[in-house]
Scaffold this motif. Sequence first.
Motif, mmCIF file in Angstrom:
data_model
loop_
_atom_site.group_PDB
_atom_site.id
_atom_site.type_symbol
_atom_site.label_atom_id
_atom_site.label_comp_id
_atom_site.label_asym_id
_atom_site.label_seq_id
_atom_site.Cartn_x
_atom_site.Cartn_y
_atom_site.Cartn_z
ATOM 1 N N LYS A 262 0.868 -1.179 0.000
ATOM 2 C CA LYS A 262 0.000 0.000 0.000
ATOM 3 C C LYS A 262 0.902 1.224 0.000
ATOM 4 C CE LYS A 262 -3.697 -2.112 2.771
ATOM 5 N NZ LYS A 262 -4.458 -2.018 4.043
ATOM 6 N N PHE A 263 0.430 2.305 -0.591
ATOM 7 C CA PHE A 263 1.255 3.504 -0.643
ATOM 8 C C PHE A 263 1.441 4.097 0.747
ATOM 9 C CE2 PHE A 263 1.784 8.114 -0.964
ATOM 10 C CZ PHE A 263 2.983 8.132 -1.669
ATOM 11 N N ASP A 264 2.682 4.472 1.050
ATOM 12 C CA ASP A 264 3.022 5.121 2.309
ATOM 13 C C ASP A 264 4.031 6.224 1.996
ATOM 14 O OD1 ASP A 264 5.107 5.315 4.708
ATOM 15 O OD2 ASP A 264 3.196 4.643 5.569
ATOM 16 N N MET A 265 3.663 7.478 2.277
ATOM 17 C CA MET A 265 4.494 8.612 1.882
ATOM 18 C C MET A 265 5.884 8.557 2.508
ATOM 19 S SD MET A 265 4.907 11.331 0.104
ATOM 20 C CE MET A 265 3.247 11.729 -0.467
ATOM 21 N N GLU A 266 5.944 8.311 3.807
ATOM 22 C CA GLU A 266 7.244 8.315 4.473
ATOM 23 C C GLU A 266 8.124 7.179 3.964
ATOM 24 O OE1 GLU A 266 9.014 9.291 8.906
ATOM 25 O OE2 GLU A 266 6.859 8.978 8.628
ATOM 26 N N LEU A 267 7.538 6.006 3.762
ATOM 27 C CA LEU A 267 8.309 4.877 3.237
ATOM 28 C C LEU A 267 8.787 5.162 1.813
ATOM 29 C CD1 LEU A 267 9.426 2.032 3.596
ATOM 30 C CD2 LEU A 267 7.189 1.127 2.862
ATOM 31 N N MET A 268 7.960 5.834 1.026
ATOM 32 C CA MET A 268 8.381 6.191 -0.328
ATOM 33 C C MET A 268 9.592 7.121 -0.302
ATOM 34 S SD MET A 268 6.560 8.442 -3.298
ATOM 35 C CE MET A 268 7.316 9.940 -2.669
ATOM 36 N N LEU A 269 9.548 8.144 0.546
ATOM 37 C CA LEU A 269 10.655 9.095 0.628
ATOM 38 C C LEU A 269 11.923 8.420 1.147
ATOM 39 C CD1 LEU A 269 8.680 12.158 2.025
ATOM 40 C CD2 LEU A 269 9.485 11.837 -0.323
ATOM 41 N N LYS A 270 11.770 7.543 2.128
ATOM 42 C CA LYS A 270 12.918 6.779 2.642
ATOM 43 C C LYS A 270 13.534 5.926 1.532
ATOM 44 C CE LYS A 270 11.544 6.253 7.515
ATOM 45 N NZ LYS A 270 11.011 5.305 8.530
ATOM 46 N N SER A 271 12.662 5.331 0.710
ATOM 47 C CA SER A 271 13.127 4.446 -0.364
ATOM 48 C C SER A 271 13.817 5.224 -1.471
ATOM 49 C CB SER A 271 11.949 3.652 -0.935
ATOM 50 O OG SER A 271 11.352 2.859 0.064
ATOM 51 N N ILE A 286 -0.789 11.697 -5.427
ATOM 52 C CA ILE A 286 0.440 11.443 -4.667
ATOM 53 C C ILE A 286 1.330 12.683 -4.673
ATOM 54 C CG2 ILE A 286 2.610 10.134 -4.714
ATOM 55 C CD1 ILE A 286 0.950 7.671 -5.464
ATOM 56 N N ILE A 287 1.401 13.355 -5.815
ATOM 57 C CA ILE A 287 2.220 14.576 -5.916
ATOM 58 C C ILE A 287 1.662 15.660 -4.990
ATOM 59 C CG2 ILE A 287 3.142 16.335 -7.468
ATOM 60 C CD1 ILE A 287 4.146 13.440 -7.959
ATOM 61 N N VAL A 288 0.328 15.792 -4.970
ATOM 62 C CA VAL A 288 -0.310 16.791 -4.101
ATOM 63 C C VAL A 288 0.026 16.506 -2.641
ATOM 64 C CG1 VAL A 288 -2.525 17.677 -3.276
ATOM 65 C CG2 VAL A 288 -2.165 17.306 -5.727
ATOM 66 N N ARG A 289 -0.048 15.235 -2.240
ATOM 67 C CA ARG A 289 0.296 14.865 -0.861
ATOM 68 C C ARG A 289 1.779 15.101 -0.585
ATOM 69 N NH1 ARG A 289 -1.766 8.926 0.352
ATOM 70 N NH2 ARG A 289 -0.524 9.333 2.218
ATOM 71 N N MET A 290 2.588 14.814 -1.571
ATOM 72 C CA MET A 290 4.040 14.943 -1.409
ATOM 73 C C MET A 290 4.451 16.391 -1.136
ATOM 74 S SD MET A 290 6.891 13.658 -4.153
ATOM 75 C CE MET A 290 8.616 14.099 -4.026
ATOM 76 N N VAL A 291 3.932 17.318 -1.915
ATOM 77 C CA VAL A 291 4.344 18.721 -1.753
ATOM 78 C C VAL A 291 3.825 19.323 -0.448
ATOM 79 C CG1 VAL A 291 4.556 19.123 -4.228
ATOM 80 C CG2 VAL A 291 2.384 19.631 -3.099
ATOM 81 N N ASN A 292 2.801 18.700 0.134
ATOM 82 C CA ASN A 292 2.256 19.200 1.401
ATOM 83 C C ASN A 292 2.706 18.363 2.606
ATOM 84 O OD1 ASN A 292 0.580 21.392 0.371
ATOM 85 N ND2 ASN A 292 -0.640 19.787 -0.586
ATOM 86 N N PHE A 293 3.614 17.409 2.363
ATOM 87 C CA PHE A 293 4.068 16.533 3.445
ATOM 88 C C PHE A 293 5.055 17.288 4.333
ATOM 89 C CE2 PHE A 293 6.617 12.835 5.045
ATOM 90 C CZ PHE A 293 5.568 12.202 5.719
ATOM 91 N N PRO A 294 4.773 17.398 5.634
ATOM 92 C CA PRO A 294 5.601 18.247 6.505
ATOM 93 C C PRO A 294 7.044 17.781 6.673
ATOM 94 C CG PRO A 294 3.972 17.010 7.784
ATOM 95 C CD PRO A 294 3.616 16.826 6.349
ATOM 96 N N LEU A 295 7.301 16.468 6.491
ATOM 97 C CA LEU A 295 8.645 15.929 6.705
ATOM 98 C C LEU A 295 9.459 15.807 5.416
ATOM 99 C CD1 LEU A 295 7.768 13.084 9.263
ATOM 100 C CD2 LEU A 295 8.489 15.432 9.743
ATOM 101 N N LEU A 296 8.956 16.370 4.327
ATOM 102 C CA LEU A 296 9.608 16.215 3.024
ATOM 103 C C LEU A 296 11.075 16.651 3.053
ATOM 104 C CD1 LEU A 296 9.120 15.467 0.010
ATOM 105 C CD2 LEU A 296 8.620 17.871 -0.386
ATOM 106 N N LYS A 297 11.357 17.758 3.726
ATOM 107 C CA LYS A 297 12.720 18.305 3.725
ATOM 108 C C LYS A 297 13.707 17.477 4.548
ATOM 109 C CE LYS A 297 11.290 23.057 2.766
ATOM 110 N NZ LYS A 297 11.248 24.456 3.247
ATOM 111 N N ASN A 298 13.188 16.476 5.268
ATOM 112 C CA ASN A 298 14.071 15.619 6.073
ATOM 113 C C ASN A 298 14.781 14.567 5.227
ATOM 114 O OD1 ASN A 298 13.021 17.070 8.138
ATOM 115 N ND2 ASN A 298 11.995 15.365 9.169
ATOM 116 N N TYR A 299 14.395 14.438 3.964
ATOM 117 C CA TYR A 299 14.934 13.366 3.123
ATOM 118 C C TYR A 299 15.793 13.925 1.992
ATOM 119 C CZ TYR A 299 11.545 10.594 5.659
ATOM 120 O OH TYR A 299 10.853 9.989 6.658
#
Length: 541
Positions: A262-271, A286-299
Amino acid sequence: MIFHGEKLEHHDTPVHDFLMDRFERHEKNDPNCLAFTTAENEQDSISYKNLKKKIIQISEWFLENGYKKGDVVLLAAHNNWRCFAFCMGAWRAGLVVSAASSQFTAYEMNYQIEDSHSQLILADAQTLPVVLEASKNLKFVKNVVSIAPNSPKPVIEFEVLTSRLIRNLKMPKIDPMNDLVLLPYSSGTTGKPKGVMITHLNVSMMMVSCIQFHDAIAKSYGLPPDFIFPHELHFLPLYHVMGLFRALLTSYRGSNQILFTKFDMELMLKSVEKYSIAILAAVPAIIVRMVNFPLLKNYDLSSLGTISVGSAPLPDGALQKLKKLIPDLRIVQGYGMTEFSFATHMQSPDCADGSVGRPVPGTSMKVKKEDGTLCGPHEVGELWIKGPQMMKGYWKKEAATQELKDEDGFMRTGDIVYFNENGDTFICDRIKELIKVNAKQVAPAELESVILEHDDVADVCVFGVDDKDSGERPVACVVSKQGKRDLETMKAIMRHINQKLARYKHIKEIEFVGEILRTGTGKILRRTMKKAFLDAKKSRL
C-alpha cells in the motif's frame, strides 16, 4: 490534420512469451538478479530465475485443475509480487485476467465477478472477507486463492499453486490478435462499469511502442538502448492498467521493483533516499500529498531527476510547489485510457511544457470540431485516436463499442484538447462526465443508480466539483419524496451509498433541489445542474 507517431514494426508475440524470454536473459546476465522486493519487508523478494519457475508452476496448476483457454480469473488483492506471477501464469495457461480494486465493497466486487464470469479469485488477508461475501452464491466460481497463510477452508493458499514439480505440460496456442489477456473494468458515462477486452496483440504492441519511445530518449542523453536503473519504486496498484503495465515494462528492462503493498508517503521518501531513485511514476494525488508533506525536507531527494505523471491532469499549484522544492526536477505528463491498454501520448524532452506530449509510436490522432471537420493547430476540439493498442471492444457490449468509432477506425476519447504545430497535445476539458477522485474513475450514473435505491429519493444528479486534496469529489443534487429536506434524511442517504461503495466514491455533500433538469429526451443536464449548484454556493458566501 492527422498526426502520426513514429512507425512501429508489427509484434505479435504473446505477452508471457515476450517477457519470459527476457527473464532468461536477465538470469544469464546475473543468476541472482532480483525482480521484486517488498517495500514493507525486504526479506520478501524474488529473483527473475525463481519468478519464471513460479509462473510455469502456476500455469500448470491451472491446466491440471480444469481451467481452459479463455476462462476469466480475477485479481482482487493489494500489490504483491505473487499477483504478478499469478497474472503471468494465467496468461501462459491461456486465461484472461480481470482485476478489481482492493477497495471494493462486496456489492461492487459481486458485480464484477458476475459480469466477467470469473471462475477463480486471488485475494489477500484484507480482501478475502469481501471476496467470500461477494462470491458466496455464484456457483461458477470454482476456487478462491489467498496470498495470506492460514486461510479458512475451502480457500486455497497461494503456495499450493507453486509447491509442485514442473511437468512441462503443453500450453494452449495463443492467437495474439483475438485472444484476450486482460479484462479491466472502465467506468462509462452511462450505467455500470464495462469490461474492456485487451488482447495479447494490444499489450505486446503497447510494450514495443513504449520500448521504442524510451530507447529514443535514452539515446538523446547518450545512454545505451538497454540502459536500466538497478531499482525502481512501484506503488501504483496492479489492479489498474497503469500499475500493471508499468510492472510489465520494468520487468522487461530487468530492474528490481521495490513493490509497495500500500502507498506510504514516508516509506516512499525513505526508499527514494535509500535506493537513489532517479525516476518516479505517480498519479497527481500522490504529488499533491508529497508537496504538502511536513517531513519532506528531512529526506535527501537529490537523486530524483524525473517524475512521470499520468491517469489525471496534475494541478498547476502542485506543479509549481514541486518545482520550488526540487528546482531541477523534470515533470513529464502522459495521456492514456483503459481502452488503449495504457498510453497514447508521452512527453519527450523537446515537448512543450504543460502538454501531454505527442502520439507514441504506432499511434495516430486527430481533433474534431463539433461539426465533424478536423481542427488545425491551436483549434479546440475532441480528441480521436487510433492505434494497435486499441481494445478489441467492450465485454458483451458490441453496440457500445461501435458507437465510439468513426468510419476511419478512430475512437473518440471524450476529451477536449488542442495541439501545436509539433503535435504537442494539451488537455482542456472533458466531454465525458467521469469524476476523477485521486485519479480513480467515478461514474455519476453508478452513484445515481445506488442513491435512487433509497426510499426517500425521487430523483438525483451527481457531478464532480474541484477538490484541493483529491482533484475532484462527487456531489449529489437530490429531489426527495414528500419534500423531505432535513439533516437526518441527508445523513440516511449518505449512509446508504457510502455503505455500498468504495471510499473514493463516497458522497460527502448533498444539495436538496426541486427538480433535476433534463433534455427533451430525458438526459440529465449535468453541466447546468453543476453550474446552478456552484452559483448558489457562491451567493451564500
